[in-house]
Design a protein around this motif. Structure first.
Motif, PDB file in Angstrom:
ATOM      1  N   UNK A 291      12.343  11.173   1.466  1.00 20.55           N
ATOM      2  CA  UNK A 291      13.057  12.259   1.082  1.00 20.55           C
ATOM      3  C   UNK A 291      12.658  12.818  -0.193  1.00 20.55           C
ATOM      4  N   UNK A 292      12.107  12.199  -1.048  1.00 21.63           N
ATOM      5  CA  UNK A 292      11.852  12.812  -2.398  1.00 21.63           C
ATOM      6  C   UNK A 292      10.529  13.850  -2.156  1.00 21.63           C
ATOM      7  N   UNK A 293      10.006  13.996  -0.801  1.00 15.08           N
ATOM      8  CA  UNK A 293       8.957  15.206  -0.994  1.00 15.08           C
ATOM      9  C   UNK A 293       9.741  16.192  -0.240  1.00 15.08           C
ATOM     10  N   UNK A 294      10.958  16.332   0.042  1.00 16.51           N
ATOM     11  CA  UNK A 294      11.476  17.347   0.376  1.00 16.51           C
ATOM     12  C   UNK A 294      11.293  18.753  -0.112  1.00 16.51           C
ATOM     13  N   UNK A 295      11.468  18.614  -1.485  1.00 17.14           N
ATOM     14  CA  UNK A 295      11.297  19.869  -2.285  1.00 17.14           C
ATOM     15  C   UNK A 295       9.814  20.537  -2.263  1.00 17.14           C
ATOM     16  N   UNK A 296       8.808  19.383  -2.178  1.00 24.79           N
ATOM     17  CA  UNK A 296       7.637  19.909  -1.894  1.00 24.79           C
ATOM     18  C   UNK A 296       7.143  20.743  -0.935  1.00 24.79           C
ATOM     19  N   UNK A 297       8.046  20.329   0.306  1.00 26.92           N
ATOM     20  CA  UNK A 297       7.916  21.277   1.421  1.00 26.92           C
ATOM     21  C   UNK A 297       8.150  22.722   1.146  1.00 26.92           C
ATOM     22  N   UNK A 298       9.351  22.876   0.369  1.00 28.22           N
ATOM     23  CA  UNK A 298       9.805  24.346   0.267  1.00 28.22           C
ATOM     24  C   UNK A 298       8.593  25.090  -0.857  1.00 28.22           C
ATOM     25  N   UNK A 299       8.017  24.248  -1.404  1.00 32.91           N
ATOM     26  CA  UNK A 299       7.187  24.834  -2.318  1.00 32.91           C
ATOM     27  C   UNK A 299       5.767  25.094  -1.777  1.00 32.91           C
ATOM     28  N   UNK A 300       5.348  24.325  -0.892  1.00 31.26           N
ATOM     29  CA  UNK A 300       4.432  24.703   0.002  1.00 31.26           C
ATOM     30  C   UNK A 300       4.428  25.703   0.746  1.00 31.26           C
TER      31      UNK A 300
ATOM     32  N   UNK B 110      -0.875  15.463  -0.409  1.00 28.84           N
ATOM     33  CA  UNK B 110       0.568  14.532  -0.350  1.00 28.84           C
ATOM     34  C   UNK B 110       1.316  14.744   0.788  1.00 28.84           C
ATOM     35  N   UNK B 111       1.530  15.924   0.876  1.00 31.85           N
ATOM     36  CA  UNK B 111       2.402  16.146   2.047  1.00 31.85           C
ATOM     37  C   UNK B 111       1.982  15.299   3.515  1.00 31.85           C
ATOM     38  N   UNK B 112       0.727  15.613   3.575  1.00 32.88           N
ATOM     39  CA  UNK B 112       0.179  15.133   4.801  1.00 32.88           C
ATOM     40  C   UNK B 112       0.469  13.605   4.867  1.00 32.88           C
ATOM     41  N   UNK B 113       0.351  13.026   3.698  1.00 30.98           N
ATOM     42  CA  UNK B 113       0.313  11.660   3.533  1.00 30.98           C
ATOM     43  C   UNK B 113       1.786  11.180   3.884  1.00 30.98           C
TER      44      UNK B 113
ATOM     45  N   UNK C  68       0.716  -1.196   0.044  1.00 35.04           N
ATOM     46  CA  UNK C  68      -0.022   0.008  -0.039  1.00 35.04           C
ATOM     47  C   UNK C  68       0.756   1.367  -0.073  1.00 35.04           C
ATOM     48  N   UNK C  69       2.005   1.232   0.902  1.00 32.57           N
ATOM     49  CA  UNK C  69       2.857   2.228   0.998  1.00 32.57           C
ATOM     50  C   UNK C  69       3.243   2.699  -0.436  1.00 32.57           C
ATOM     51  N   UNK C  70       3.926   1.625  -1.075  1.00 32.70           N
ATOM     52  CA  UNK C  70       4.675   1.608  -2.225  1.00 32.70           C
ATOM     53  C   UNK C  70       3.856   2.286  -3.449  1.00 32.70           C
ATOM     54  N   UNK C  71       2.586   1.774  -3.089  1.00 33.69           N
ATOM     55  CA  UNK C  71       1.432   2.359  -4.390  1.00 33.69           C
ATOM     56  C   UNK C  71       1.334   3.882  -4.155  1.00 33.69           C
ATOM     57  N   UNK C  72       1.144   4.133  -2.887  1.00 38.45           N
ATOM     58  CA  UNK C  72       0.959   5.575  -2.335  1.00 38.45           C
ATOM     59  C   UNK C  72       2.053   6.487  -2.892  1.00 38.45           C
ATOM     60  N   UNK C  73       3.406   5.895  -2.637  1.00 37.58           N
ATOM     61  CA  UNK C  73       4.524   6.726  -2.881  1.00 37.58           C
ATOM     62  C   UNK C  73       4.509   6.988  -4.330  1.00 37.58           C
ATOM     63  N   UNK C  74       4.392   5.935  -5.157  1.00 35.76           N
ATOM     64  CA  UNK C  74       4.360   6.091  -6.567  1.00 35.76           C
ATOM     65  C   UNK C  74       3.433   7.161  -7.040  1.00 35.76           C
TER      66      UNK C  74
ATOM     67  N   UNK D 152       4.388  10.604  -8.772  1.00 33.21           N
ATOM     68  CA  UNK D 152       3.710  10.979 -10.167  1.00 33.21           C
ATOM     69  C   UNK D 152       3.187  12.564 -10.016  1.00 33.21           C
ATOM     70  N   UNK D 153       2.509  12.886  -8.732  1.00 34.45           N
ATOM     71  CA  UNK D 153       2.000  13.995  -8.518  1.00 34.45           C
ATOM     72  C   UNK D 153       2.886  15.301  -8.772  1.00 34.45           C
ATOM     73  N   UNK D 154       3.999  14.650  -7.830  1.00 35.91           N
ATOM     74  CA  UNK D 154       5.079  15.758  -7.802  1.00 35.91           C
ATOM     75  C   UNK D 154       5.810  16.097  -9.292  1.00 35.91           C
ATOM     76  N   UNK D 155       5.742  14.954 -10.053  1.00 30.43           N
ATOM     77  CA  UNK D 155       6.311  15.188 -11.493  1.00 30.43           C
ATOM     78  C   UNK D 155       5.349  15.894 -12.216  1.00 30.43           C
ATOM     79  N   UNK D 156       4.333  15.855 -12.209  1.00 34.68           N
ATOM     80  CA  UNK D 156       3.379  16.867 -12.878  1.00 34.68           C
ATOM     81  C   UNK D 156       2.897  18.054 -12.298  1.00 34.68           C
ATOM     82  N   UNK D 157       3.635  18.105 -11.153  1.00 39.52           N
ATOM     83  CA  UNK D 157       3.515  19.621 -10.542  1.00 39.52           C
ATOM     84  C   UNK D 157       1.921  19.936 -10.191  1.00 39.52           C
ATOM     85  N   UNK D 158       1.267  18.976  -9.664  1.00 39.70           N
ATOM     86  CA  UNK D 158      -0.287  19.252  -9.366  1.00 39.70           C
ATOM     87  C   UNK D 158      -0.438  20.064  -8.035  1.00 39.70           C
TER      88      UNK D 158
END
Lengths: 163, 921
Positions: B83-92, B68-71, B45-51, B55-61
């Motif tokens: 760690x792949x979510x770190x840049x998203x923090x900065x954007x938020x 997603x960050x909460x997840x 489940x976690x793998x699927x969610x992470x994927x 993807x959402x990060x890639x499409x910049x949704x």
């Protein structure tokens, strides 16, 4: 200073983890396991955890319903006071969720973080009055609701309609 | 998994976004994860969610970014990489809306830490937010800064924090003050910027601000001496006022905990007072009154009140308080001890332990209460109380205290018995004024808790008995009677059996009666019965059985009439499946049968064991770490010279270190002085090395004279039945043969043997036989290992060619230099002198250097000059070793090294590869 706050289920599953002194993320689960294992062996609420968190570290835990509330702190804190702090934290949760239960905590872990941030900052206590904490948290919730209704929802709805 | 599929398709629920739950998708994910029955399912489940999140990060949704960050935060909590979510923090964080910012900052604090470079990128956003008009956004930024700021950020943003401390908003003010704590901790130089501000905050009325300000002051005092002086001058008065106000104020419902007004503020103020008053008589003087007031006023059985009292006691102990106040404080602790609450008893014991250094007399007054705590139901309290009692013991109260503890031993919890016996034994040993009392107490302990007594304790007891010639009779009789009553207590049985073997005739003839001692009637066959019973008892272990056999052998000579019976008992064990017992019985029965003439002299009573040398070894054993201790000069008493160190093959960790390929097995050596002192008596009885691995065997065997003493009996090469192969002496030579091929023999073993007093004729025959085998079969013992005299190895080598030195290893904490020396006629041999220097400010203890080399190189480490490396390069540890390159000229030297040591009790490990050896080595 307070080094970590953990909430975990009686099965040892983490429900909330917050570290105030740096711990590498890959070690987190080990720490949770270590803490969980050292809890039930004594009757007083204090446990020495030098082995896990370095010299002088202690933890205070409180067992409520299906949860352990654990505060880890170093020698500069007063054990009894930290025990009271755990009490304040739990009281605040209770006010916030009206009879808090494990499920509330699982599903609202980021609200828990908000509450904790109003109570402890960088390992130091900011506020010990649960009323004050609640006031700030409610204020934040209000703010969040406002911006949600104005900015976010319309966007996602409009996108859905355009599909 | 169906539910998961459903959830994945279910996008419709997005719309309802309540506060804090950023969309129901987060809820669904949590639900899905909770529904997982196995860890594998959860991972899926976690793998699927992470994927999906990726993807959402890639499409910049943007619109689902904060959801997603909460997840991700939830996933992070479960221990998966995020760690792949770190840049998203900065954007938020850079986004305009409050919810995004909130989640962004939360994510920042959880997913990032100060060590990551990404953090630098956030400084600008933080600066903007600190200047934001909305106080909640400022609050978020302060919170993040206070939790994760790095030294650079601290320097950049300190002016903003200073400004915010002057803000009018209560929330902002207190958070800014706490932020300042983090800043000062990261950059102590900034402390003086905050001194004035902090002391002015102490004039506020709001409790939250006061708490923060007091904490900031505390931190400033720690960070800089100037600040400490400044605050001593400027805020002691203010603190006393705050404390008076808060303890006198009638009722402040908001900060009330169980009827006590604001205990937290109380505690913080008291703590700061402790720091200010420490070593400053004037400040302390000023505080005396208010402390006395707090100490007497908060009389209650509430936790909060006790917390204040506890802190108050700590402060009184910490500052230069009057003696009256100190007594008051210790009496409070005494009251705590009779409190019903476990937690309070626990802290009181902890505190008393510290108070004992300040005022022993006052603590002594509460001795009886403390003793009661030893019997507490709570394990942690028992343990502490016991430690405290241990500290309280002195010459005057040792007897009543010991009596109490011994009496309690009977009813104590089985888990607790080991601690308790260990403490009783060390009390008894430390304070025994008379041997009789010591023996009595020890016999009681052995009878009540013989299974929990550590080996070194009963070894020490045996040594004492063997020295106290006037008490031997008394001991053996008492032990004999105890043996009848407490057959289950392992170490009692051992000591008793040993004594019966040695002093059997004193048992039977009531020799050396003490005044008031009742004579007992024990026949010779009773004594043999007792030993036989112990031998055949199902619970006896190999050591006990072996000791029984020795005792029987000795009795056979003491009581000739029982000789025939003993022969039978011994020969029953000839078929024992335990090799040790089998060998012993075969040897012993041959002594009984065939060597009547030498038997009496062979089985004479043991000479009195050397107490001093035993104590020395025991002391070194307690300090001893695994290996590479200081090269303790050979134990000297009685003119004995014992080889104290042997090369010992290192075990698996080093092998792992080398990631071995099968064809390149390295030769590994560790300098070690393993003496296995705990085995002293075991060896003495010739039991050593039964259970130990073959590698450990030679170290204990060669160290001990007395094993030879008993091997006489076995004397394998002469009358030896097939067991000859396994005698220790040969085992040593075997081992050395494997280990160090090209060294010249030193007849260690014969020397050792020759010094042993008594039974000389036999010994000489034995020692000559071993030394012969030593020289013939094994050119064994290492060349200049200094086993015997501890000479520094360099002195024996002359005509060395100096090579340049290199820095073999350098890290932030440790530096190692190698100096090389070479004898011109032996080009393939190099002597290396290693110097270890500590680059940090705290000293290293238990320092051990290990090295490993490829197969074609041989390495021999000498003992290090010490195992403590002093701090900041103030002296160093040196260690010599020599390497022999068997492929000299073809392959260069190479070496892997590993250093393990302790900093403040914490284990550290460093390793590295040395490949910069000078050419031509």
């Amino acid at each position: 200073m307070i080094q970590a706050v953990m909430v975990m289920s009686t099965q040892g599953k983490p429900r909330l983890l917050k570290f105030y002194s740096y711990q590498p993320p890959e070690k987190h689960q080990d720490l949770v396991r270590g803490v969980f294992q050292c809890m039930p062996d004594s009757v007083s609420n204090f446990v020495k955890v030098d082995a896990i968190f370095g010299p002088g570290a202690k933890l205070v835990y409180k067992h409520l319903a299906t949860l352990y509330f654990v505060f880890v702190f170093d020698s500069s804190e007063n054990e009894l006071a930290v025990l009271d702090l755990v009490q304040v934290f739990v009281e605040t949760l209770d006010r916030c969720f009206k009879n808090v239960c494990e499920l509330d905590i699982v599903f609202n872990f980021n609200k828990l973080h908000t509450i904790l941030d109003e109570m402890i900052l960088g390992g130091q206590v900011i506020e010990t009055s649960s009323e004050q904490i609640m006031r700030s948290v409610e204020e934040i919730a209000r703010l969040e609701k406002q911006s949600n209704t104005t900015s976010l929802i319309p966007k996602s709805i409009s996108e859905r309609f355009s599909r | 998994m169906d539910t998961v599929e459903k959830i994945v398709e279910d996008f419709a629920s997005d719309i309802a976004m309540g506060p804090f739950s950023s969309g129901t998708r987060l809820r669904d994910m949590i639900r899905a994860i909770r529904a997982c029955k196995t860890a594998a399912e959860e991972r899926a489940v976690v793998r699927r969610e992470c994927a999906e999140i990726r993807e959402a990060i890639g499409e910049n949704q943007q619109e689902i970014r904060h959801r997603n960050m909460a997840k991700l935060m939830f996933i992070h909590m479960l221990g998966y990489p995020t760690h792949f979510g770190q840049m998203e923090c900065l954007k938020l964080i850079a986004a305009a809306g409050y919810p995004e910012k909130r989640i962004g900052y939360l994510g920042l604090m959880l997913l990032l830490d100060e060590r990551q470079e990404v953090l630098m990128l956030v400084t600008n956003s933080l600066k903007q937010d600190l200047n934001h008009s909305n106080q909640f956004i400022v609050g978020l930024a302060l919170c993040a800064l206070g939790n994760i700021c790095s030294a650079e950020m601290a320097r950049d943003l300190s002016p903003e924090v200073e400004r915010l401390m002057r803000s009018r908003e209560v929330n902002t003010k207190k958070k800014a003050a706490l932020c300042a704590i983090r800043i000062v901790r990261k950059v102590p130089d900034l402390a003086e910027n905050f001194m004035g501000l902090a002391s002015s905050l102490l004039k506020e009325k709001h409790h939250g601000i006061l708490i923060s300000a007091v904490q900031l002051c505390t931190e400033l005092c720690k960070a800089s001496k100037d600040a400490l002086e400044y605050l001593r001058k400027n805020c002691v008065e203010g603190l006393v006022r705050i404390l008076r106000d808060v303890s006198n104020s009638s009722y402040a419902p908001e900060y009330d905990v169980a009827g006590i007004s604001d205990p937290f503020l109380h505690i913080r103020v008291l703590k700061l007072m402790r720091i200010l008053g420490q070593g400053d008589a004037d400040c302390s003087e000023y505080m005396n009154d208010i402390l006395a007031q707090v100490a007497t006023k908060n009389e209650s059985n509430k936790n909060a009140a006790n917390a204040i009292l506890y802190e108050c006691v700590q402060t009184i102990m910490g500052i230069e308080a009057t003696s009256g106040l100190r007594v008051l404080a210790i009496n409070i602790l005494g009251r705590f001890l009779s409190n019903r609450d476990n937690n309070i008893r626990y802290v009181a014991l902890n505190m008393l332990m510290r108070a004992i250094t300040v005022d022993t007399q006052a603590v002594q007054r509460h001795r009886t209460t403390i003793l009661e705590c030893v019997k507490d139901a709570d394990a942690s309290i028992r343990k502490r109380a016991l430690e405290l009692v241990f500290l309280l013991v002195n010459d005057t109260n040792v007897k009543p205290l010991t009596k109490e503890l011994v009496d309690y031993l009977d009813s104590a919890d089985p888990d607790f018995k080991e601690d308790l016996t260990a403490k009783i034994c060390s009390i008894v040993e430390k304070f025994s004024q008379e041997k009789l009392w010591y023996l009595d107490q020890m016999f009681k302990v052995l009878s009540l808790a013989g299974n929990h007594v550590k080996d070194d304790v009963w070894h020490a007891l045996v040594v004492v008995i063997s020295n106290a010639s006037e008490l031997q009779g008394y001991s053996v009789r008492l032990l004999y009677m105890a043996l009848q009553a407490f057959v289950d207590q392992g170490s009692l049985v051992r000591v008793a059996v040993w004594c019966i073997g040695e002093y059997g005739e004193m048992l039977v003839n009531n020799v050396g009666m003490l005044q008031g001692e009742e004579p007992i009637t024990v026949t010779e066959s009773d004594a043999v019965d007792a030993v036989q019973l112990a031998l055949n008892r199902y619970s006896a272990d190999v050591t006990t059985r072996a000791m029984c056999l020795v005792a029987l052998l000795k009795l056979s000579s003491r009581f000739p009439s029982t000789s025939e019976r003993i022969k039978q008992i011994v020969s029953q064990n000839k078929k024992n499946i335990v090799l040790e017992l089998q060998q012993r019985s075969i040897e012993f029965s041959s002594i009984i049968q065939r060597h009547q003439s030498i038997r009496p002299s062979l089985l004479e009573r043991m000479p009195a064991l050397d107490e001093a040398s035993y104590l020395l070894r025991r002391a070194s054993a307690t300090q001893a770490t695994l290996a590479a201790d200081k090269p303790t000069p050979a134990v000297t008493p009685g003119g004995l010279k014992l080889p104290n160190g042997v090369a010992k093959p290192a075990t698996s960790p080093l092998v792992d270190l080398l990631d071995l390929s099968s064809d390149d097995v390295p030769a590994i050596t560790t300098a070690s002085t393993t003496t296995a002192p705990n085995d002293f008596l075991q060896d003495l009885l010739g039991i050593g090395g039964i259970s130990s691995s073959p590698a450990a065997a030679p170290s204990s065997a060669s160290t001990d004279i007395l094993i030879d003493l008993l091997s006489i009996g076995s004397s394998p090469s002469q009358n030896g039945p097939p067991a000859a192969d396994s005698t220790p002496a040969q085992a040593i030579t075997e081992l050395f043969k494997i280990n160090v091929p090209d060294t010249k023999p030193v007849s260690t073993i014969s020397q050792v043997g020759a010094i042993v007093p008594e039974a000389t004729d036999l010994l000489s025959s034995l020692s000559s036989s071993t030394s012969v085998s030593g020289t013939k079969s094994a050119p064994a013992v290492p060349q200049d290992m200094d086993l015997l005299d501890g000479l520094p190895s360099n002195t024996s080598v002359s005509g060395l060619v100096n090579h340049s030195s290199i820095t073999a290893f350098q890290s932030a904490t440790l530096k190692i230099n190698f100096d090389f020396k070479k004898q011109p006629e032996k080009p393939h041999e190099t002597t290396v002198h290693a110097t270890f220097t500590n680059l940090t400010s705290s000293s290293y203890t238990d320092f051990v250097f290990q090295a490993a080399v490829p197969k074609f190189i041989q390495l021999r480490l000498d003992p290090a000059s010490g195992n403590i490396v002093p701090a900041s390069g103030n002296g160093s540890v040196t260690q010599g070793f020599s390497v022999t390159n068997n492929q000299h000229g073809q392959k260069p030297l190479a070496m892997r090294i590993r250093m393990s040591y302790k900093v403040n009790g914490e284990d550290r490990l460093e390793q590295g590869q040395v490949s910069n050896f000078p050419a031509g080595l």
